[in-house]
Motif scaffolding. Structure first.
Motif, mmCIF file in Angstrom:
data_model
loop_
_atom_site.group_PDB
_atom_site.id
_atom_site.type_symbol
_atom_site.label_atom_id
_atom_site.label_comp_id
_atom_site.label_asym_id
_atom_site.label_seq_id
_atom_site.Cartn_x
_atom_site.Cartn_y
_atom_site.Cartn_z
ATOM 1 N N UNK A 1 0.811 -1.219 0.000
ATOM 2 C CA UNK A 1 0.000 0.000 0.000
ATOM 3 C C UNK A 1 0.840 1.263 0.000
ATOM 4 N N UNK A 2 2.144 1.101 -0.092
ATOM 5 C CA UNK A 2 3.034 2.252 0.082
ATOM 6 C C UNK A 2 3.726 2.612 -1.220
ATOM 7 N N UNK A 3 3.793 3.877 -1.480
ATOM 8 C CA UNK A 3 4.446 4.379 -2.690
ATOM 9 C C UNK A 3 5.943 4.519 -2.469
ATOM 10 N N UNK A 4 6.734 3.808 -3.262
ATOM 11 C CA UNK A 4 8.192 3.904 -3.143
ATOM 12 C C UNK A 4 8.680 5.281 -3.562
ATOM 13 N N UNK A 5 7.930 5.932 -4.458
ATOM 14 C CA UNK A 5 8.312 7.287 -4.864
ATOM 15 C C UNK A 5 8.243 8.234 -3.676
ATOM 16 N N UNK A 6 7.223 8.070 -2.860
ATOM 17 C CA UNK A 6 7.123 8.926 -1.677
ATOM 18 C C UNK A 6 8.208 8.604 -0.667
ATOM 19 N N UNK A 7 8.573 7.337 -0.568
ATOM 20 C CA UNK A 7 9.671 6.968 0.314
ATOM 21 C C UNK A 7 10.935 7.685 -0.111
ATOM 22 N N UNK A 8 11.201 7.708 -1.423
ATOM 23 C CA UNK A 8 12.405 8.374 -1.921
ATOM 24 C C UNK A 8 12.395 9.852 -1.575
ATOM 25 N N UNK A 9 11.237 10.463 -1.615
ATOM 26 C CA UNK A 9 11.165 11.908 -1.361
ATOM 27 C C UNK A 9 11.423 12.246 0.111
ATOM 28 N N UNK A 10 11.291 11.265 0.988
ATOM 29 C CA UNK A 10 11.563 11.558 2.399
ATOM 30 C C UNK A 10 13.048 11.733 2.667
ATOM 31 N N UNK A 11 13.904 11.239 1.761
ATOM 32 C CA UNK A 11 15.339 11.381 1.951
ATOM 33 C C UNK A 11 15.963 10.272 2.769
ATOM 34 N N UNK A 12 15.150 9.292 3.166
ATOM 35 C CA UNK A 12 15.656 8.151 3.931
ATOM 36 C C UNK A 12 14.814 6.945 3.577
ATOM 37 N N UNK A 13 15.464 5.813 3.419
ATOM 38 C CA UNK A 13 14.765 4.577 3.083
ATOM 39 C C UNK A 13 14.525 3.758 4.341
ATOM 40 N N UNK A 14 13.440 2.986 4.368
ATOM 41 C CA UNK A 14 13.243 2.087 5.510
ATOM 42 C C UNK A 14 14.394 1.097 5.660
ATOM 43 N N UNK A 15 15.111 0.837 4.566
ATOM 44 C CA UNK A 15 16.284 -0.030 4.657
ATOM 45 C C UNK A 15 17.333 0.549 5.608
ATOM 46 N N UNK A 16 17.489 1.861 5.578
ATOM 47 C CA UNK A 16 18.475 2.492 6.458
ATOM 48 C C UNK A 16 18.154 2.208 7.919
ATOM 49 N N UNK A 17 16.883 2.359 8.274
ATOM 50 C CA UNK A 17 16.514 2.165 9.674
ATOM 51 C C UNK A 17 16.536 0.704 10.069
ATOM 52 N N UNK A 18 16.152 -0.177 9.140
ATOM 53 C CA UNK A 18 16.235 -1.609 9.441
ATOM 54 C C UNK A 18 17.681 -2.022 9.675
ATOM 55 N N UNK A 19 18.591 -1.492 8.853
ATOM 56 C CA UNK A 19 20.016 -1.816 9.013
ATOM 57 C C UNK A 19 20.570 -1.192 10.283
ATOM 58 N N UNK A 20 20.172 0.040 10.571
ATOM 59 C CA UNK A 20 20.700 0.722 11.746
ATOM 60 C C UNK A 20 20.300 0.018 13.032
ATOM 61 N N UNK A 21 19.089 -0.531 13.048
ATOM 62 C CA UNK A 21 18.588 -1.168 14.271
ATOM 63 C C UNK A 21 18.778 -2.681 14.264
ATOM 64 N N UNK A 22 19.580 -3.193 13.290
ATOM 65 C CA UNK A 22 19.861 -4.632 13.208
ATOM 66 C C UNK A 22 18.599 -5.468 13.084
#
Length: 555
Positions: free
Chosen positions: A277-298
């Motif tokens: 249900x989530x737009x990847x284009x909008x994710x890109x516009x936030x300047x941070x990917x959920x991948x970053x936070x998943x990696x940061x928090x192991x």
């Protein structure tokens, strides 16, 4: 990052028992964004992922803000216990009877002519607060029957008896208080009410936080707004996502737009239920990917889900986000390497992560950790061993600065293409060297490139100067040791053999090895029709004497 920040670093300060929510009223949009997206990776309240060892770093600072979906009554002050009530004396008989649930004694004391039920104890604690805290509904009925006017009286911190009962989940006391006319909208001094109207935390937010679909449905039918955000810019949909409450998520998705941005344009996504249900284009516009936070928090499982869903493993933090970190990190791979999460590094590289995108390369981080497994993975996937740091230029590969205390790692880097000749390049040669220059050049304001002989002269490294130079000589032909390197070798008598090794002419076998490696390349050595011992010599896995004997036998 200014003020209370949300990183992690592995040394987060403990959250104080009595949180001052005013600390968070001036958070910037980026800080609110980071708060929201970090929280979206939290499983459930009380079940957050463990902090990674070394996670994070002093970049950004690591004070932890309040969890926006935790009921605010968690932060109610502790009730004055018997010890704190004593204040040097025994607990008052009325409070002692209430705590014990002795209804008869409470009734007897409450009806005495000289008993003033409106007189608080020293911390402003009335008998009805005592009854609400300990869940003594029978005592509470007696007290309110004797003095109905105290039903809404508040403590020194502004808590009504109803707030105390709600905070302790004393349902029977809540019912008694409401039946006796308690006002459910009276806030404490932090502007919190039992239904969290005080700080923008609505009843729907709390129902979602509890994953109670029945109450959610009841509230929406009664006119509750599903898109009303709290002061952190977080909607009920985001609360459901960050809490991991699938039932509430499914319910809200029927009434809300999963791509509706929050206060900073951030999305409520980050769990598998919402990915479609989530737009990847909008994710890109936030300047941070959920991948970053998943990696940061192991969060390895979340990382795998996101990669399978097609999120870009090479997505980079926007400049604004990257500036929140002193090392200017930008990729999810960097976070995983920084955390020493080898499995996450392996998964990201297998999915196509580029190890050469960050300003400060992940290979340098892995070398600083002396993690040979991570270094090997990165090199096997194309990490540039000879990269430099633009902000701190060197005349030699910058990764050497972090690997020379661990000689097997240093040798591995040289074996796999690390430049050695540049380590012997020095403009001063046999002449005197000036003091190590840390000043910036006049043109451009950039620091001058550091030379190898300067770096090896650092007190923390100079004790290994001899063995380091010895290893390097196996990877070069004719070289001249500058006067500074000679000073190091002259400082210890056993290192005299290293000076002899560097003296011309270099052995023919060594020169041949260098020429073959240059023409053939390390990867194709095994295909050469040579004895195994010679192949090992060419790979720097065997000494020259053994190789010479093998060559003589082969001829």
């Amino acid at each position: 990052m200014a003020a209370p920040s949300i990183s992690h670093s592995g040394s987060s300060a403990p959250v104080p028992a009595f949180e001052d929510y005013s600390l968070y009223s001036n958070l910037s949009d980026h800080e609110l964004m980071q708060l929201a997206i970090e929280r979206s990776l939290t499983d459930t309240r009380g079940n957050a992922a463990p902090e990674a060892p070394n996670y994070s770093s002093p970049n950004p600072p690591c004070e932890k803000p309040p969890d926006p979906y935790v009921p605010l009554f968690v932060f109610l002050p502790l009730v004055v216990s018997a010890e704190s009530n004593k204040q040097g004396g025994a607990e008052e008989p009325l409070f002692q009877a209430v705590r014990a649930g002795d209804v008869s004694t409470v009734k007897a004391l409450a009806t005495l002519p000289n008993t003033n039920l409106m007189l608080p104890s020293k911390p402003g604690w009335l008998a009805i607060h005592q009854a609400a805290w300990y869940g003594q509904d029978g005592c509470l009925r007696v007290l309110l029957s004797a003095q109905p006017g105290m039903v809404n009286k508040r403590t020194e911190r502004g808590e009504s008896a109803l707030m105390v009962a709600v905070g302790k989940e004393q349902l029977r006391c809540v019912q008694v208080l409401l039946e006796s006319g308690a006002d459910p909208d009276i806030p404490n001094y932090d502007r919190e009410t039992p239904l969290y109207k005080g700080r923008g935390w609505t009843a729907l937010q709390e129902a979602v936080g509890q994953n109670n679909v029945e109450i959610c449905e009841m509230l929406l039918k009664a006119g509750a707004k599903h898109d009303l955000k709290n002061v952190y810019g977080i909607s009920p949909l985001f609360t459901a996502a960050q809490s991991g409450h699938v039932a509430a998520l499914r319910f809200l998705l029927k009434h809300a737009d999963a791509n509706k941005p929050g206060k900073t344009g951030l999305l409520p996504l980050i769990v598998s239920l919402l990915i479609q249900s989530t737009s990847k284009a909008r994710v890109r516009r936030t300047g941070i990917s959920p991948l970053h936070l998943a990696a940061e928090r192991n969060r390895d499982e979340v990382l795998e889900i996101l990669m399978e869903a097609g999120f870009d493993v090479n997505a980079q933090l926007s400049e604004e986000w990257s500036k929140l970190y002193e090392d200017r990190r930008s990729t999810a791979l960097y976070f995983s390497v920084f955390n020493n999460n080898i499995e996450a590094v392996r998964s990201l590289l297998a999915a196509g992560a580029n190890p050469n995108l960050d300003l400060f390369r992940p290979l340098m981080v892995a070398a600083r950790h002396c993690c040979i497994q991570t270094v090997t993975l990165l090199v096997e996937h194309g990490a540039d061993i000879n990269a430099c740091i633009p902000t701190h230029p060197t005349t030699f590969p910058a990764v050497y600065m972090f690997s020379m205390k661990y000689l097997p790692l240093f040798k591995y880097l040289l074996d796999h293409g690390g430049h050695a000749l540049s380590c012997f390049t020095c403009v001063y040669g046999n002449g005197p060297h000036p003091p190590i220059n840390t000043a910036r050049s006049e043109r451009g304001g950039l620091p001058q490139a550091s030379r190898f002989c300067e770096m090896i002269s650092a007190s923390s490294i100079s004790r290994w100067a001899g063995p380091i130079i010895d290893i390097l000589l196996d990877y070069v032909g004719h070289v001249t040791l500058c006067s500074r390197l000679m000073e190091h070798l002259n400082s210890y008598s056993d290192w005299s053999v290293i000076k002899e090794k560097a003296a011309p002419p270099r052995p023919l076998l060594q020169l041949c090895r260098l020429q073959i490696l240059q023409l053939v390349g390390r990867r194709r050595l095994n295909k050469l029709p040579l004895p195994a011992s010679l192949i090992r010599f060419l790979k720097h896995q065997q000494g020259a004497e053994e190789a010479a004997e093998a060559g003589a036998e082969a001829s």
